[in-house]
Motif scaffolding. Sequence first.
Motif, short mmCIF file in Angstrom:
data_model
loop_
_atom_site.label_atom_id
_atom_site.label_comp_id
_atom_site.label_asym_id
_atom_site.label_seq_id
_atom_site.Cartn_x
_atom_site.Cartn_y
_atom_site.Cartn_z
N TYR A 110 0.85 -1.19 0.00
CA TYR A 110 0.00 0.00 0.00
C TYR A 110 0.89 1.24 0.00
O TYR A 110 1.88 1.31 0.73
CB TYR A 110 -0.94 -0.01 1.21
N GLU A 176 -5.06 -7.85 2.95
CA GLU A 176 -6.07 -7.05 2.25
C GLU A 176 -7.25 -6.67 3.14
O GLU A 176 -7.76 -5.54 3.05
CB GLU A 176 -6.58 -7.82 1.02
N PHE A 177 -7.69 -7.57 4.03
CA PHE A 177 -8.85 -7.26 4.86
C PHE A 177 -8.51 -6.27 5.96
O PHE A 177 -9.32 -5.41 6.32
CB PHE A 177 -9.44 -8.54 5.45
N LEU A 180 -8.41 -2.97 4.21
CA LEU A 180 -9.76 -2.55 3.85
C LEU A 180 -10.48 -1.95 5.05
O LEU A 180 -11.15 -0.91 4.95
CB LEU A 180 -10.54 -3.74 3.31
N THR A 181 -10.35 -2.60 6.21
CA THR A 181 -11.01 -2.11 7.42
C THR A 181 -10.51 -0.73 7.80
O THR A 181 -11.30 0.17 8.11
CB THR A 181 -10.76 -3.09 8.59
N SER A 184 -11.35 2.09 5.25
CA SER A 184 -12.77 2.42 5.22
C SER A 184 -13.19 3.29 6.40
O SER A 184 -14.33 3.77 6.45
CB SER A 184 -13.62 1.13 5.24
N GLN A 195 -3.43 0.38 -3.61
CA GLN A 195 -3.05 -1.03 -3.41
C GLN A 195 -2.29 -1.54 -4.63
O GLN A 195 -2.64 -1.20 -5.76
CB GLN A 195 -4.32 -1.87 -3.21
N LYS A 245 -15.85 -3.83 9.50
CA LYS A 245 -15.38 -2.51 9.05
C LYS A 245 -15.62 -1.43 10.12
O LYS A 245 -16.61 -1.48 10.81
CB LYS A 245 -16.11 -2.09 7.75
#
Length: 245
Positions: A110, A176-177, A180-181, A184, A195, A245
Motif C-alpha cells: 500500500y 487485504e482485509f 480494507l477495514t 474504510s 493497493q 469494518k
Amino acid sequence: MVNLFYLLLLSNICQAESKLTFGVNSPGSPPYVYLTKNSTEYKGVIPDILIKLKQLHGYQINYIDSFRIRTETFLYNGDIDSFLSSSNWLKFPGKLIYSHPVAKHRSYLYSSQPFTGKFKLEDILGVNVCTRRGYIYPALREYFSSGKLQRIDSSNQLSMLNMVKINRCNMAVMHEFNALTILSSEEFQADKIYQSPFPVDVVDLSIILRPELIEVKQLLDDIIIQMKISGELEASLRHHIKAGK
C-alpha cells in the motif's frame, strides 16, 4: 465404591479433553476473529467454526489475548491449544499440526503513490516498507535480508498506514482485509492510498494446534470441509468482512 471413583475420574478426564484454548493476536483482526465495539464476545470466521466444535462435540472454547510472537511461544509451551496462522510464518512449523485451510491470506503493498500497471518488486528496490513487528513476510524476506528493501517495524496496522500517509514509509505490506477495514474508517476518508495490482504474498490460513490434539484437528477438518461444501464458510467470510469494518 471403586467403580464410582473410576467413573468420576473418567468424567474429569473427558471434561479436561473437551476444552480448547484459542490464542488471539490482540486485538484480533476481522473477518477472522475480532471484537465489536458493543461486545466482549469474539466474532468472526474462526468463532463460527469453533462454535460448531462446541455444538457438535461438546468442546468448551476459551479465548486468550496475546500478541503474535508470544502466542506462538504459548503454543509450543502448551499454554494454549491453538491459534490462527500459516505454516509459512511459524518459527518451528514441524512441531505443530494444522487444520484444513480456512482461507487464503493475501498481502498487498500500500502506497500514497499509484502503482504502474506493469508493477513488479524490482521496480521499488531501495524504498522503506512498513511492516508489523514480529511478523514474517516470506515473499519479501530475501529483499529485506539483502537490503534491497528497508524494513521499518511498527506495532500495529493502523500505525503502518499512518506512516505511509505522512511519508515516513514509502509503502506498507498488509493483509487485504486489515487494510480494507482501516482505509474504510473515517480517519482515512480524505486520504488516497493505493493497493498494488497483485498480492506480494499468498498463503493458506489454518488453525494451528499442538501435536497432541490430532483428534481435534480431524474434527475441525470435517467442520471446515463441510462448511466449504455448503457455502457456509464463504458466507461467514463475506459477512464478517462487512461487519468488521
